[in-house]
Design a protein around this motif. Sequence first.
Motif, PDB file in Angstrom:
ATOM      1  N   GLY B  67       0.804  -1.226   0.000  1.00  0.00           N
ATOM      2  CA  GLY B  67       0.000   0.000   0.000  1.00  0.00           C
ATOM      3  C   GLY B  67       0.827   1.262   0.000  1.00  0.00           C
ATOM      4  N   GLN B  68       2.154   1.137  -0.081  1.00  0.00           N
ATOM      5  CA  GLN B  68       3.016   2.322  -0.081  1.00  0.00           C
ATOM      6  C   GLN B  68       2.903   3.041  -1.429  1.00  0.00           C
ATOM      7  OE1 GLN B  68       5.357   3.859   2.190  1.00  0.00           O
ATOM      8  NE2 GLN B  68       5.186   5.361   0.513  1.00  0.00           N
ATOM      9  N   PRO B  69       2.536   4.334  -1.413  1.00  0.00           N
ATOM     10  CA  PRO B  69       2.559   5.093  -2.667  1.00  0.00           C
ATOM     11  C   PRO B  69       4.011   5.319  -3.111  1.00  0.00           C
ATOM     12  CG  PRO B  69       1.130   6.138  -1.046  1.00  0.00           C
ATOM     13  CD  PRO B  69       1.935   5.101  -0.320  1.00  0.00           C
ATOM     14  N   VAL B  70       4.217   5.241  -4.400  1.00  0.00           N
ATOM     15  CA  VAL B  70       5.558   5.429  -4.956  1.00  0.00           C
ATOM     16  C   VAL B  70       5.457   6.330  -6.181  1.00  0.00           C
ATOM     17  CG1 VAL B  70       6.324   3.145  -4.173  1.00  0.00           C
ATOM     18  CG2 VAL B  70       5.342   3.413  -6.471  1.00  0.00           C
ATOM     19  N   PHE B  71       6.635   6.798  -6.652  1.00  0.00           N
ATOM     20  CA  PHE B  71       6.614   7.498  -7.940  1.00  0.00           C
ATOM     21  C   PHE B  71       7.892   7.201  -8.698  1.00  0.00           C
ATOM     22  CE2 PHE B  71       8.752  10.421  -5.137  1.00  0.00           C
ATOM     23  CZ  PHE B  71       9.765  10.963  -5.909  1.00  0.00           C
ATOM     24  N   ILE B  72       7.842   7.414  -9.983  1.00  0.00           N
ATOM     25  CA  ILE B  72       8.978   7.223 -10.868  1.00  0.00           C
ATOM     26  C   ILE B  72       9.084   8.505 -11.677  1.00  0.00           C
ATOM     27  CG2 ILE B  72       9.903   5.892 -12.823  1.00  0.00           C
ATOM     28  CD1 ILE B  72       7.204   4.301 -10.772  1.00  0.00           C
ATOM     29  N   LYS B  73      10.270   9.063 -11.772  1.00  0.00           N
ATOM     30  CA  LYS B  73      10.416  10.312 -12.517  1.00  0.00           C
ATOM     31  C   LYS B  73      10.570  10.026 -13.998  1.00  0.00           C
ATOM     32  CE  LYS B  73      12.906  12.528  -8.770  1.00  0.00           C
ATOM     33  NZ  LYS B  73      14.257  12.982  -8.404  1.00  0.00           N
ATOM     34  N   VAL B  83       5.445   9.762 -12.365  1.00  0.00           N
ATOM     35  CA  VAL B  83       4.431   8.753 -12.634  1.00  0.00           C
ATOM     36  C   VAL B  83       4.116   8.099 -11.292  1.00  0.00           C
ATOM     37  CG1 VAL B  83       3.909   6.602 -13.834  1.00  0.00           C
ATOM     38  CG2 VAL B  83       5.296   8.374 -14.960  1.00  0.00           C
ATOM     39  N   MET B  84       2.862   8.225 -10.866  1.00  0.00           N
ATOM     40  CA  MET B  84       2.505   7.791  -9.509  1.00  0.00           C
ATOM     41  C   MET B  84       2.061   6.334  -9.528  1.00  0.00           C
ATOM     42  SD  MET B  84       2.992  10.758  -8.211  1.00  0.00           S
ATOM     43  CE  MET B  84       2.447  10.440  -6.542  1.00  0.00           C
ATOM     44  N   GLY B  85       2.423   5.632  -8.456  1.00  0.00           N
ATOM     45  CA  GLY B  85       2.049   4.215  -8.375  1.00  0.00           C
ATOM     46  C   GLY B  85       1.853   3.797  -6.931  1.00  0.00           C
ATOM     47  N   VAL B  86       1.603   2.522  -6.749  1.00  0.00           N
ATOM     48  CA  VAL B  86       1.436   2.002  -5.396  1.00  0.00           C
ATOM     49  C   VAL B  86       1.944   0.554  -5.378  1.00  0.00           C
ATOM     50  CG1 VAL B  86      -0.925   1.178  -5.827  1.00  0.00           C
ATOM     51  CG2 VAL B  86      -0.190   1.676  -3.482  1.00  0.00           C
ATOM     52  N   LEU B 128       0.460   1.424 -11.613  1.00  0.00           N
ATOM     53  CA  LEU B 128       0.482   2.861 -11.893  1.00  0.00           C
ATOM     54  C   LEU B 128      -0.916   3.453 -11.687  1.00  0.00           C
ATOM     55  CD1 LEU B 128       2.810   3.151 -15.017  1.00  0.00           C
ATOM     56  CD2 LEU B 128       3.376   2.893 -12.582  1.00  0.00           C
ATOM     57  N   LEU B 129      -0.940   4.648 -11.088  1.00  0.00           N
ATOM     58  CA  LEU B 129      -2.223   5.271 -10.719  1.00  0.00           C
ATOM     59  C   LEU B 129      -2.536   6.506 -11.559  1.00  0.00           C
ATOM     60  CD1 LEU B 129      -1.807   5.160  -6.838  1.00  0.00           C
ATOM     61  CD2 LEU B 129      -2.860   3.443  -8.327  1.00  0.00           C
TER      62      LEU B 129
END
Lengths: 547, 235
Positions: B67-73, B83-86, B128-129
């Motif tokens: 459930g940790q939100p993550v992102f990739i530049k 780019v937002m993800g989880v 990806l969200l």
Amino acid sequence: MADRSDVVGTVAGPGDDPNEFVFVTPSDKSIKTGEFITYTVPVEGEPRSVFARVTKRELIRGLPEGFLADPEVGPETVAATLGVPTDDTELYRLTATVIGYYDTNMTTFANPRQLPDPGTPLSIAPHQQLETVLPNLGCETDSTDVTTLDGVAHIGWLLNRPAEATNLHIPIEKFASTHLAILASTGSGKSYTASVLIEEMMRPSSRASLLVFDPHGEYDTLAEMQGEEAFQGADGYEPNIEYYDPERLRVRISELEIGDVMAILDNPSNRMQERLSTAWRAMQRQESRTWGIDELIAEMERIYGDDDASVGALEWRLRRSIERNDLFHPEDNVPLGEIVDPGQCTVLQMDTLDRWDQQLITTVLLRRMYRERLDDVRDRDSDIEHPIFALFEEGHRFAPASGDAPSLGIMRTITSEGRKFGFGLGIISQRPSKIDEDVLSQCGTQISMQIQNPTDQDAIKNSVEAAGEDVLRELPGLTPGQAVVSGDAMNTPALIQVRRRHTEHGAGSRPVIEEWREAYEERQREPTGSEAADFGEGDSTGVQSLD
Amino acid sequence: MHRSTTRQQYGDEAMTDTSTNVDSPDLDSCVRIGSIVSSNSHLDYVAEVYKERDCDRPPELHEREFGQPVFIKKTVDGTEHAVMGVIYDTQLVDPDQGRTGPRLAQDNQAQFTPGYIEERTTLAGVALLGTAEIAEDRGIQEPTHQMPRWTLEVEDTVFQCPDQVTVSFHTVDDQIQLAYMDRLLDIAGDLGSEVIVALIDRLRGMLPEDDPNQRVLDVVEQNVQWQAREQRGMV
Ligand SMILES: Nc1ncnc2c1ncn2[C@@H]1O[C@H](COP(=O)(O)OP(=O)(O)O)[C@@H](O)[C@H]1O
Ligand SMILES: [Mg+2]
């Protein structure tokens, strides 16, 4: 491809009943149940507009009910949170019942015996077309300017449409000749609607001869029609509104039938009944129509001797019940020529009479008028040489299902035979279940308004066969002034808003609070002083003396 | 069986450790969680979680939990985007146990198909969200929950998303949004409702208690939970 700009929905397929079909509309075309829609089918090679009534509306696609979990969070907020679009989401499935196309030869609806194909575009039926085909006006086209017709009553407009958009003009002749029933709970607008019809019937284009039996004094304001421009004819016509108060209501004793007299007398013995009948018949065979109780008793004494005990007892009863009642008179009689006339509406104000007297005067008047109408139609001398229409408030009082009223017999006769003799009745009642079934079922046109009581609803359902279940289902939910009109005056029932009266409505409930406050203020204004002081002292001494 | 163990474990961690997260809106100083190794679909990627050897500061357990939100530049057309993800799933791989390690995925389910991995490692499933622009102040702007159109690449770094950025990403016109929900449910399969509930929990903790969005989140959570129960045939 036809122009689809006025299309509100598309046929999906047949419904449960042979006359039903199902169609689908998006949410922005908000179509209510009761709405009239049309589609085109070829009938014998010609395109015809078929009319159908919407009977059911269900949501088939919409926001999940789970979105409504918290009353303080709007479903559209939840939808926005989830990125669900809220416009255009909803899709409705509606059921409609085919009424038919307007057959211009038969001047009524004919069933095309064929449901629309799936995909058939549906439109809202145009105002003028509905105004032409819904009421039984006998128009020869399916789109006429009905306001130009004579003898129609503008009663209101379709409830599902904006005010005054689709107006309903019903043919006065239809409801006035085959009788009318206005049925609803108290306060739903029965007297109001009756007054609207009276206004319409008294217009220069109709000039009706009306009689209102008003046991509650609800029709006092009709006189406002006099002097109103809307009611004046180019030839100088103006409606004449006559009020008959109990002072002028008289029943000539010889007009009573033996059955009436028995009903008036308090439980006479068999012997008394026998003596009275014999003497009464003898009196009625006499030339003179103006005899009184004295003459009747003299006749009984002549037959049975002047020391007959039963005759003595009868004398006492007759004097008490008839002679001492101002309603009865040896000579005076309500002159029919005065109470019925074209262009005249006579209101018989019976509010100070007791129920018995109301029933008796009604019985005698109806009998006399019926006789005159009979004579007129049979080319005999008659005091009433034109059709008449009589309206009864508290109709169940004059034609009770219990049979317990002298007027019931003549009411039954008029409702079953009156149409032949130009004698129409309008029965107004808040207790349809208490009206004699024969009388109610003979009322060809029905205006049904809000009614809750299940027994009364059933009575309406049983007598008003013309109005389908789907229309009658609406009855409990109507508000004052809303009505279902069905029967002879209509080609198909319609749900309407009754129009506003031109004259004031005189039948409101009493402004109780206002009256209390006024009475209180009145009291305050009374000189306080010695009297008020006396009250106080009186009270306290009273209490002390009790100890 | 394995899966449930995993879930349990991370669930417990989440309870105790989230609060120690240091908020930093600066996207350049975020903890690195791992790098992309493969993908199952356009929106469903696999990242290998960094170990001591891979970087200075590998993520702690609670920084890469379920459930940790993550992102990739990603720089697209000269503009830097996040780019937002989880993290919606994890998997342990032990090459000694045979190349692919234990299979966790179920039938008809998006599944990990790890590439060539030489040592014991942890893989994280990243769904990806949406995307956002990276602003001058190194926060985000113009968040959108539309499906990201760009593809990530192998070796792209996956960063832990700071709370403040998570809230910004979920706020559109002052209104909380989780418009990616149906896509996420699709990707995450059986864990779909769990990951959404985990996200909602986080958001609830990040928003002030009296924020009107709290109640909206409650309703959304109820709906997700109820739907999940219905799907499992519980109700
Ligand atoms: N068509 C109407 N338009 C406006 N008001 C109406 C209409 N019909 C009824 N009302 C209102 O409802 C009240 C009750 O109507 P009324 O005819 O006296 O009821 P009922 O005779 O059924 O007891 C009226 O005083 C009036 O205010
Ligand atoms: Mg009334």
